[in-house]
Design an enzyme around this catalytic site. Structure first.
Site, mmCIF file in Angstrom:
data_model
loop_
_atom_site.group_PDB
_atom_site.id
_atom_site.type_symbol
_atom_site.label_atom_id
_atom_site.label_comp_id
_atom_site.label_asym_id
_atom_site.label_seq_id
_atom_site.Cartn_x
_atom_site.Cartn_y
_atom_site.Cartn_z
ATOM 1 N N LYS A 22 -19.677 -26.562 8.007
ATOM 2 C CA LYS A 22 -19.586 -28.029 8.106
ATOM 3 C C LYS A 22 -19.911 -28.688 6.772
ATOM 4 O O LYS A 22 -19.166 -29.555 6.306
ATOM 5 C CB LYS A 22 -20.571 -28.551 9.164
ATOM 6 C CG LYS A 22 -20.794 -30.051 9.114
ATOM 7 C CD LYS A 22 -21.776 -30.534 10.151
ATOM 8 C CE LYS A 22 -23.234 -30.454 9.783
ATOM 9 N NZ LYS A 22 -23.740 -31.563 8.933
ATOM 10 N N ASN A 23 -21.036 -28.282 6.166
ATOM 11 C CA ASN A 23 -21.476 -28.994 4.968
ATOM 12 C C ASN A 23 -20.671 -28.628 3.727
ATOM 13 O O ASN A 23 -20.875 -29.214 2.657
ATOM 14 C CB ASN A 23 -22.976 -28.780 4.744
ATOM 15 C CG ASN A 23 -23.792 -29.547 5.778
ATOM 16 O OD1 ASN A 23 -23.249 -30.390 6.496
ATOM 17 N ND2 ASN A 23 -25.069 -29.250 5.864
ATOM 18 N N CYS A 117 -32.158 -42.401 9.485
ATOM 19 C CA CYS A 117 -31.627 -41.459 10.466
ATOM 20 C C CYS A 117 -32.804 -40.694 11.066
ATOM 21 O O CYS A 117 -33.941 -40.874 10.643
ATOM 22 C CB CYS A 117 -30.606 -40.519 9.845
ATOM 23 S SG CYS A 117 -31.313 -39.222 8.867
ATOM 24 N N ARG A 122 -33.933 -40.989 3.970
ATOM 25 C CA ARG A 122 -32.740 -40.507 3.272
ATOM 26 C C ARG A 122 -31.999 -41.572 2.451
ATOM 27 O O ARG A 122 -30.865 -41.933 2.746
ATOM 28 C CB ARG A 122 -31.775 -39.849 4.263
ATOM 29 C CG ARG A 122 -32.384 -38.655 4.938
ATOM 30 C CD ARG A 122 -31.452 -38.022 5.920
ATOM 31 N NE ARG A 122 -30.488 -37.136 5.327
ATOM 32 C CZ ARG A 122 -29.522 -36.534 5.999
ATOM 33 N NH1 ARG A 122 -29.376 -36.758 7.276
ATOM 34 N NH2 ARG A 122 -28.698 -35.705 5.402
ATOM 35 N N ASP A 305 -32.399 -26.909 7.084
ATOM 36 C CA ASP A 305 -31.500 -26.883 8.247
ATOM 37 C C ASP A 305 -31.764 -25.688 9.160
ATOM 38 O O ASP A 305 -31.135 -25.571 10.211
ATOM 39 C CB ASP A 305 -30.029 -26.866 7.789
ATOM 40 C CG ASP A 305 -29.602 -28.203 7.201
ATOM 41 O OD1 ASP A 305 -30.315 -29.210 7.406
ATOM 42 O OD2 ASP A 305 -28.558 -28.241 6.526
ATOM 43 N N ARG A 397 -21.697 -32.206 16.744
ATOM 44 C CA ARG A 397 -21.395 -32.638 15.379
ATOM 45 C C ARG A 397 -21.313 -31.443 14.440
ATOM 46 O O ARG A 397 -20.587 -31.483 13.457
ATOM 47 C CB ARG A 397 -22.491 -33.589 14.864
ATOM 48 C CG ARG A 397 -22.487 -34.935 15.552
ATOM 49 C CD ARG A 397 -23.488 -35.837 14.895
ATOM 50 N NE ARG A 397 -23.343 -35.732 13.441
ATOM 51 C CZ ARG A 397 -24.259 -36.099 12.556
ATOM 52 N NH1 ARG A 397 -25.392 -36.596 12.968
ATOM 53 N NH2 ARG A 397 -24.037 -35.978 11.276
#
Ligand code: EPU
Length: 418
Positions: A22-23, A117, A122, A305, A397
């Site tokens: 994803k990233n 968030c 952030r 993560d 997501r």
């Protein structure tokens, strides 16, 4: 809203495949903005975040085909609206990745500020500082960042600390700047390196992506390219913990063990057996893990993560584990939910003290962010009885078909509509 109903206590075994990262996919898709020619991405993960950035790019006039499949084609020949509206940015902070390429290609951009968030404040001050160094003028207007620049000019930019999307944004901006841009104390994550590879395939001249110093020799235009997205190291790490926490035996395919060294080292320290191949990882859980301490750190350190998933494993470890979150300010939201499953966790500032318990017990829990959700699924699979995870949209997501993948290797997880 979907929920996952998990009946825990089943050891996972068999083969499981990792999707594209994803990233990596998100900045790679944003890079399409740099060129009039098409970009072809393969091994794209089928995720809500990928569809969100596709939607944002379409809003700007980019043609996007195949989002929702592993092959995405993007063409930004006609960029009609260099704008990222609040409605899209608020659902996905990574939308800010359009700022650098838009400033470089269009000389202007209007992008909503992401705001807070679930994992901390952030800010994007380092992204903006870098663009200013490249000669852009920045103005804040009603919650939007407005960037103006005739043509960006290469500069030396030293980051106070490492930022992943900040590095990616400025790398993309540097590609079309006049002269040379040097990024110092750049983020070294494999996803940054992957973006460097794509930019070079487009004809850019980027050296050192994946190291702390990145040099970009700017040019007036870049072309199209085809690119294979790297595997998702966080998904692979999550599966490794799934094997460990259920006392199972999983072979994880299509991953890059070299991207997972710090996770592998911690799991081995905890007594989990790991065998790495070139693109596979076999993970065998043997009884209760040993408690280990860890501190999150930018790559190649232990990824923030993976912190929530590792905390889930530590809840059933023998002994006490001290986990320090050093990247984000407020990334322990999963801890309170883990308590509901019987975990013993005390939080002081950015440190969690996890006293392992012999068993977790199923309960209803609520997901608060993407990786927190993953930790609850892991804990639910280890817990005795039934766990219901709500707000599963966080999970969707960033994890492709997670319950299908885990069910194939023996988990009992059902998605229900609440
Ligand atoms: N920061 C600032 N100012 C900035 C930029 C960052 O203060 O201008 C701070 C952040 O608040 C944070 C630290 O610097 O405390 C590091 O943040 P970074 O900028 O590296 O995070 P990011 O680029 O916003 C990416 C990933 C995150 C991952 C972090 C850290 C993407 C799209 N997102 O975010 O992924 O946690 O790097 O590795 O690449 C996830 O996938 O669940 C996720 C949150």
């Amino acid at each position: 809203m979907d929920q996952l109903v998990i009946r825990g206590g089943k050891a996972l075994s068999g083969d499981i495949r990792v999707s594209g990262a994803k990233n990596a996919a998100l900045p790679l898709m944003a890079a399409a903005l740099l060129s009039e020619e098409p970009l072809q991405l393969t091994n794209a993960p089928r995720l809500v975040d990928v569809r969100t950035i596709a939607k944002l790019l379409r809003f700007m006039g980019v043609e996007v085909e195949g989002d929702g499949t592993p092959n995405i084609r993007l063409c930004a020949q006609n960029l009609t609206r260099p704008e990222a509206p609040y409605d899209l940015v608020k659902t996905m902070r990574a939308s800010v990745l359009v700022l650098g390429p838009l400033a470089a290609r269009c000389g202007r951009a209007r992008v909503s500020l992401p705001g807070g968030c679930a994992i901390g404040p952030r800010p994007i001050n380092l992204h903006l500082m870098g663009l200013e160094k490249l000669g852009a003028t920045i103005r804040l207007d009603q919650g939007y960042v407005e960037v103006q620049a005739h043509r960006l000019k290469g500069a030396r930019i030293a980051f106070d600390f490492q930022t992943v999307t900040g590095t990616e944004n400025l790398m993309m901006a540097g590609v079309l700047a006049e002269g040379t841009t040097i990024l110092e104390n750049a983020a070294c994550e494999p996803e940054v390196e992957d973006l460097g590879r794509l930019l070079n395939a487009m004809g850019a001249n980027v050296e050192g992506a994946g190291t702390a110093t990145i040099t970009i020799h700017g040019m007036p235009a870049v072309g199209g390219a085809s690119h294979l997205i790297i595997p998702d190291r966080i998904e692979a790490g999550t599966f490794a913990i799934a094997a460990a926490i259920t006392g199972g035996d999983l072979t994880i395919h299509e991953c890059q063990p070299a991207h997972l060294e710090s996770v592998i080292a911690k799991l081995e320290e905890a007594g989990v057996r790991i065998h790495s191949g070139a693109t596979t990882l076999r993970v065998t859980g043997v009884g209760r893990p040993r408690a280990v301490n860890l501190r999150t750190h930018p790559f190649p350190g232990f990824a923030t993560d993976m912190q929530a998933q590792m905390m889930a494993l530590m809840t059933i470890a023998e002994g006490r584990s001290v986990i320090t979150e050093a990247v984000f300010e407020n990334r322990f939201m999963h801890a309170n939910e883990l308590l509901r499953l019987g975990a013993d966790i005390a939080i002081a500032g950015n440190t969690a003290f996890v006293q392992g318990v012999p068993k977790l017990w199923g309960a209803p829990v609520m997901a608060t962010d993407l990786r927190a959700s993953a930790s609850l699924v892991l804990a639910g699979m280890a817990a005795q009885g039934r766990t219901v995870v709500s707000r599963v949209y966080h999970l969707d997501r960033g994890y492709e078909a997670i319950e299908r993948k885990l069910t194939t290797v023996g988990a009992d997880i059902e998605r229900v509509r609440a």
